[in-house]
Design a protein around this motif. Sequence first.
Motif, mmCIF file in Angstrom:
data_model
loop_
_atom_site.group_PDB
_atom_site.id
_atom_site.type_symbol
_atom_site.label_atom_id
_atom_site.label_comp_id
_atom_site.label_asym_id
_atom_site.label_seq_id
_atom_site.Cartn_x
_atom_site.Cartn_y
_atom_site.Cartn_z
ATOM 1 N N GLN A 107 5.275 -6.298 14.573
ATOM 2 C CA GLN A 107 4.077 -6.128 15.388
ATOM 3 C C GLN A 107 3.730 -4.626 16.103
ATOM 4 O OE1 GLN A 107 4.810 -8.913 18.504
ATOM 5 N NE2 GLN A 107 4.154 -10.862 17.072
ATOM 6 N N ARG A 108 4.912 -3.678 15.410
ATOM 7 C CA ARG A 108 4.537 -2.395 15.974
ATOM 8 C C ARG A 108 3.402 -1.693 15.351
ATOM 9 N NH1 ARG A 108 8.236 2.543 14.112
ATOM 10 N NH2 ARG A 108 7.794 1.329 12.204
ATOM 11 N N GLU A 109 2.460 -1.045 16.187
ATOM 12 C CA GLU A 109 1.517 -0.022 15.657
ATOM 13 C C GLU A 109 1.684 0.952 15.028
ATOM 14 O OE1 GLU A 109 -1.697 -0.278 18.617
ATOM 15 O OE2 GLU A 109 -2.167 -2.253 18.052
ATOM 16 N N VAL A 110 1.170 1.448 13.851
ATOM 17 C CA VAL A 110 1.268 2.638 13.205
ATOM 18 C C VAL A 110 -0.031 3.177 12.873
ATOM 19 C CG1 VAL A 110 2.412 3.758 11.131
ATOM 20 C CG2 VAL A 110 3.473 1.804 12.109
ATOM 21 N N TRP A 112 -0.202 2.735 0.012
ATOM 22 C CA TRP A 112 -1.568 2.365 -0.292
ATOM 23 C C TRP A 112 -1.763 0.977 -0.328
ATOM 24 C CZ3 TRP A 112 1.824 4.170 -4.339
ATOM 25 C CH2 TRP A 112 2.212 3.313 -5.269
ATOM 26 N N ILE A 113 -2.953 0.718 0.049
ATOM 27 C CA ILE A 113 -3.445 -0.955 0.270
ATOM 28 C C ILE A 113 -4.591 -1.107 -0.822
ATOM 29 C CG2 ILE A 113 -2.659 -1.028 2.370
ATOM 30 C CD1 ILE A 113 -5.545 -0.477 3.166
ATOM 31 N N TYR A 114 -5.027 -2.425 -0.938
ATOM 32 C CA TYR A 114 -6.273 -2.522 -1.858
ATOM 33 C C TYR A 114 -7.103 -3.569 -0.799
ATOM 34 C CZ TYR A 114 -2.992 -1.599 -5.963
ATOM 35 O OH TYR A 114 -2.622 -0.966 -6.942
ATOM 36 N N VAL A 115 -8.449 -2.861 -1.128
ATOM 37 C CA VAL A 115 -9.412 -3.472 -0.222
ATOM 38 C C VAL A 115 -10.663 -3.726 -0.954
ATOM 39 C CG1 VAL A 115 -8.782 -2.400 2.046
ATOM 40 C CG2 VAL A 115 -10.309 -1.296 0.516
ATOM 41 N N ASN A 116 -11.384 -4.873 -0.501
ATOM 42 C CA ASN A 116 -12.517 -5.108 -1.373
ATOM 43 C C ASN A 116 -13.681 -4.307 -0.826
ATOM 44 O OD1 ASN A 116 -11.236 -7.358 -2.601
ATOM 45 N ND2 ASN A 116 -11.661 -8.821 -0.916
ATOM 46 N N GLN A 173 -8.597 8.239 10.771
ATOM 47 C CA GLN A 173 -7.242 7.560 11.427
ATOM 48 C C GLN A 173 -7.330 6.106 11.684
ATOM 49 O OE1 GLN A 173 -5.363 9.981 14.482
ATOM 50 N NE2 GLN A 173 -4.538 11.432 12.954
ATOM 51 N N ILE A 174 -6.517 5.527 11.326
ATOM 52 C CA ILE A 174 -6.607 4.117 11.199
ATOM 53 C C ILE A 174 -5.249 3.475 11.938
ATOM 54 C CG2 ILE A 174 -6.545 1.869 10.188
ATOM 55 C CD1 ILE A 174 -9.197 3.500 9.579
ATOM 56 N N THR A 175 -5.272 2.665 12.951
ATOM 57 C CA THR A 175 -4.023 2.325 13.618
ATOM 58 C C THR A 175 -4.108 0.761 13.592
ATOM 59 O OG1 THR A 175 -4.349 3.748 15.488
ATOM 60 C CG2 THR A 175 -2.904 1.923 15.938
ATOM 61 N N MET A 176 -3.075 0.202 12.891
ATOM 62 C CA MET A 176 -2.890 -1.036 12.636
ATOM 63 C C MET A 176 -1.301 -1.598 12.629
ATOM 64 S SD MET A 176 -3.104 -1.470 8.252
ATOM 65 C CE MET A 176 -4.804 -0.397 8.004
ATOM 66 N N GLN A 177 -1.139 -2.858 12.789
ATOM 67 C CA GLN A 177 0.195 -3.287 12.852
ATOM 68 C C GLN A 177 0.796 -3.531 11.701
ATOM 69 O OE1 GLN A 177 -0.040 -7.035 14.817
ATOM 70 N NE2 GLN A 177 0.181 -6.137 16.827
ATOM 71 N N LYS A 178 2.208 -3.165 11.444
ATOM 72 C CA LYS A 178 2.711 -3.405 10.114
ATOM 73 C C LYS A 178 2.636 -4.707 9.256
ATOM 74 C CE LYS A 178 6.626 -1.461 9.590
ATOM 75 N NZ LYS A 178 8.333 -1.014 9.772
ATOM 76 N N ARG A 179 2.164 -5.703 10.079
ATOM 77 C CA ARG A 179 1.937 -6.899 9.588
ATOM 78 C C ARG A 179 0.730 -7.050 8.840
ATOM 79 N NH1 ARG A 179 -0.265 -10.901 13.155
ATOM 80 N NH2 ARG A 179 -0.274 -9.908 15.032
ATOM 81 N N GLU A 180 -0.436 -6.394 9.274
ATOM 82 C CA GLU A 180 -1.669 -6.165 9.129
ATOM 83 C C GLU A 180 -1.614 -5.458 7.569
ATOM 84 O OE1 GLU A 180 -5.170 -5.660 12.162
ATOM 85 O OE2 GLU A 180 -3.267 -4.543 12.529
ATOM 86 N N LYS A 218 0.665 -5.198 5.688
ATOM 87 C CA LYS A 218 1.548 -6.046 4.653
ATOM 88 C C LYS A 218 0.355 -7.055 4.023
ATOM 89 C CE LYS A 218 5.302 -9.155 3.997
ATOM 90 N NZ LYS A 218 6.451 -9.743 4.565
ATOM 91 N N THR A 219 -0.604 -7.450 4.782
ATOM 92 C CA THR A 219 -1.700 -8.244 4.263
ATOM 93 C C THR A 219 -2.564 -7.619 3.357
ATOM 94 O OG1 THR A 219 -1.513 -9.668 6.529
ATOM 95 C CG2 THR A 219 -3.375 -9.790 5.012
ATOM 96 N N TYR A 220 -2.753 -6.400 3.667
ATOM 97 C CA TYR A 220 -3.612 -5.479 2.783
ATOM 98 C C TYR A 220 -2.806 -5.361 1.425
ATOM 99 C CZ TYR A 220 -7.304 -4.654 6.033
ATOM 100 O OH TYR A 220 -8.498 -4.936 6.838
ATOM 101 N N LYS A 221 -1.663 -5.063 1.666
ATOM 102 C CA LYS A 221 -0.891 -4.697 0.320
ATOM 103 C C LYS A 221 -0.943 -5.836 -0.630
ATOM 104 C CE LYS A 221 2.115 -1.108 0.875
ATOM 105 N NZ LYS A 221 3.410 -0.514 0.557
ATOM 106 N N GLU A 222 -0.819 -7.144 0.055
ATOM 107 C CA GLU A 222 -0.602 -8.016 -0.994
ATOM 108 C C GLU A 222 -1.888 -8.639 -1.470
ATOM 109 O OE1 GLU A 222 1.133 -10.937 1.807
ATOM 110 O OE2 GLU A 222 3.262 -10.058 1.394
ATOM 111 N N GLN A 223 -2.978 -8.105 -0.959
ATOM 112 C CA GLN A 223 -4.407 -8.529 -1.448
ATOM 113 C C GLN A 223 -4.595 -7.789 -2.553
ATOM 114 O OE1 GLN A 223 -7.386 -8.248 1.526
ATOM 115 N NE2 GLN A 223 -8.606 -7.077 0.084
ATOM 116 N N GLN A 224 -4.684 -8.365 -3.751
ATOM 117 C CA GLN A 224 -5.283 -7.680 -5.203
ATOM 118 C C GLN A 224 -6.072 -8.752 -5.817
ATOM 119 O OE1 GLN A 224 -1.966 -6.757 -7.269
ATOM 120 N NE2 GLN A 224 -0.826 -5.612 -5.852
#
Length: 120
Positions: free
Chosen positions: A54-57, A89-93, A105-112, A114-120
């Motif tokens: 839940q930490r923001e980076v 890197w992340i994958y986005v539509n 600059q984008i601020t997001m939680q680590k779990r977010e 992870k969600t983008y990384k798993e999206q392929q």
Amino acid sequence: MSLGIGIMIAGGLVAVLGLLLLFNRSGTGMLILGIVLAAVGLGGVGVGYTMDQQREVTYTVVEITDVSVRDDNKQYRVTLKSESGTETWIYVNDNQLMNFPKDSQITMQKRELKTYKEQQ
């Protein structure tokens, strides 16, 4: 080091101590104490992991690359660089790309992330 990672490490150490007491076979009291310490330590690992996710980076968008094979569903690889200098890197539509403008600059939680990384 964040608080979540510190709690995970402390919980792991307590769990190891509990397992050592559990396998020491010094008596019933030590056996029960070992079980309790192992359970508390593993609970601490779980709480620390949840806190860390839940930490923001803050990331900077470095590069956007089109990786789609078809034209009807475009997909992009967005390279992000954290404040500590780590690149990922992340994958986005196509419809998510507007949320990641280059050099912003984008601020997001680590779990977010992870969600983008798993999206392929």
